[in-house]
Scaffold this active site. Structure first.
Site, short mmCIF file in Angstrom:
data_model
loop_
_atom_site.label_atom_id
_atom_site.label_comp_id
_atom_site.label_asym_id
_atom_site.label_seq_id
_atom_site.Cartn_x
_atom_site.Cartn_y
_atom_site.Cartn_z
N GLU A 249 0.83 -1.21 0.00
CA GLU A 249 0.00 0.00 0.00
C GLU A 249 0.86 1.26 0.00
OE1 GLU A 249 -1.81 -0.81 4.07
OE2 GLU A 249 -1.55 1.35 4.16
N HIS A 299 -5.14 -2.80 -2.03
CA HIS A 299 -5.35 -2.04 -0.79
C HIS A 299 -6.42 -1.00 -1.09
CE1 HIS A 299 -4.38 1.76 1.48
NE2 HIS A 299 -4.49 0.91 2.48
MG LIG Z 1 -2.63 -1.70 5.63
#
Ligand SMILES: [Mg+2]
Length: 381
Positions: A249, A299
């Site tokens: 992410e 993500h």
């Molecule tokens: Mg995370």
């Protein structure tokens, strides 16, 4: 079809006094998003989201992208990332940087939305011949809160809503980690999938101690136990434990993800469709990951637009090396359960992750209809 305008729209929603929440590395008191509205010469509108501080990335979109993208055909989305890396857009020195990648992503996704609308097909069909009609949402929940919320509360709510999988925040101390994971597992039951997210708050030594204390609770993956830049830390953990590791992410663009996969230190990579470089980059990452026997799961901590982009992408994730008709692994899809009207109120028809399944929209492009009066309510420029 040609682009005639590119408009970044910064949005904010303050959470109110005492309502800040987040992970172990810090809490936020404001939910934000930056939408990108791209209009074509026939009046068709495409939407994307840049996942970065809103005023900063909005300025960057205006400065780097607006003039460069006006006049493009939406099919040029395929090479937009190349134009950024080579410096054709934005100049040679800044292409790989986080904010530029977020800006690129917002514009690139909006071009794919236009492309899908021009063809009358959802983006997932343009990305891949093989796509899923539904994914398995997991509740992203049990945050660290300013008001000291009982961790059992949000997990009980997730179970009531029918979630069969969840991810929780840990990483303050080994004792607290065990308490939170045990609480989550007891409420979820033995069959549910449970993931934990440290947000990179530990050293490898601390993480190892924590993971050994919680691995008995049957974890599907362990997310960012150490900071994204600590490749040696990931390697140490991977050599020492059997639980799958996830990260991505905080990574941007094909070069950082290629390094992450080639280092052979994670089992799951997690690009965000608000800052990974866009759909074309994400499709490349999916091939890269599966070629190296690494799973890819997006993500998602975005507004409704980044969420919609992530769903289209997740629907195309290859099941390789398993046969697609025999894959027993669900396409786990992150669905934030914290307060965020930018996730719920920007769409004429919000996504419904309850009941254990999330349908992938079939309408053209991202498959969503934006409520522009709601957009104006949260606008901050
Ligand atoms: Mg995370």
């Amino acid at each position: 079809m040609r682009v005639v305008s590119v408009e970044p729209i910064p949005l904010e929603h303050p959470l109110g006094s005492g309502r800040a929440f987040g992970g172990t590395r810090g809490v936020t008191d404001t939910r934000t998003a930056t939408l990108v509205k791209v209009t074509a010469d026939d009046g068709t509108v495409g939407w994307g989201e840049a996942f970065a501080p809103p005023r900063t990335v909005a300025t960057l979109i205006e400065e780097f992208f607006a003039d460069a993208v006006v006049g493009l055909d939406p099919w040029d989305a395929e090479t937009l990332a190349d134009a950024v890396y080579t410096g054709e857009i934005g100049g040679y020195h800044f292409g790989r940087q986080a904010f530029t990648q977020a800006a690129l992503t917002g514009v690139e996704v909006a071009l794919w939305d236009l492309r899908g609308k021009a063809l009358g097909k959802p983006v997932r069909e343009l990305l891949s011949g093989q796509s899923h009609d539904a994914v398995t949402p997991y509740a992203s929940t049990m945050y660290i809160t300013e008001w000291g919320q009982d961790p059992a509360e949000p997990m009980e709510r997730a179970v009531e809503e029918g979630f069969t999988a969840a991810k929780i925040k840990i990483g303050r101390s080994v004792e607290d980690d065990v308490h939170r994971v045990r609480t989550a597992r007891e409420i979820l039951g033995d069959d549910a999938r449970l993931m934990v997210d440290y947000n990179g708050n530990y050293t490898a030594t601390d993480a190892l101690e924590s993971i050994r204390a919680i691995e008995e609770f049957d974890l599907t993956w362990i997310e960012e136990p150490v900071p994204p830049e600590d490749v040696d830390g990931y390697r140490r953990l991977r050599d020492a434990i059997d639980v799958p590791l996830a990260a991505g992410e905080a990574h941007h663009g094909r070069f950082e993800f290629t390094d992450l996969v080639r280092e052979n230190v994670v089992d799951v990579v997690q690009p965000n469709l608000g800052r990974c470089g866009g759909f074309a980059e994400a499709r490349y990452l999916a091939r890269l990951a599966t070629t190296n026997n690494v799973r890819i799961r997006p993500h998602v901590w975005n507004s409704a637009v980044g969420l919609a982009a992530a769903i289209q992408f997740a629907a195309t994730v290859p099941s390789y090396p398993m046969r697609s008709d025999r894959s027993t692994r669900p396409i786990l899809f992150e669905f934030d359960r914290s307060e965020n009207p930018l996730r719920n109120e920007l769409l004429a028809e919000p996504f419904d992750p309850t009941g254990g399944e999330l349908s992938v929209p079939d309408a053209p492009g991202l498959g969503i209809e934006i409520d522009e009066t709601a957009v104006e309510r949260f606008r901050v420029d």
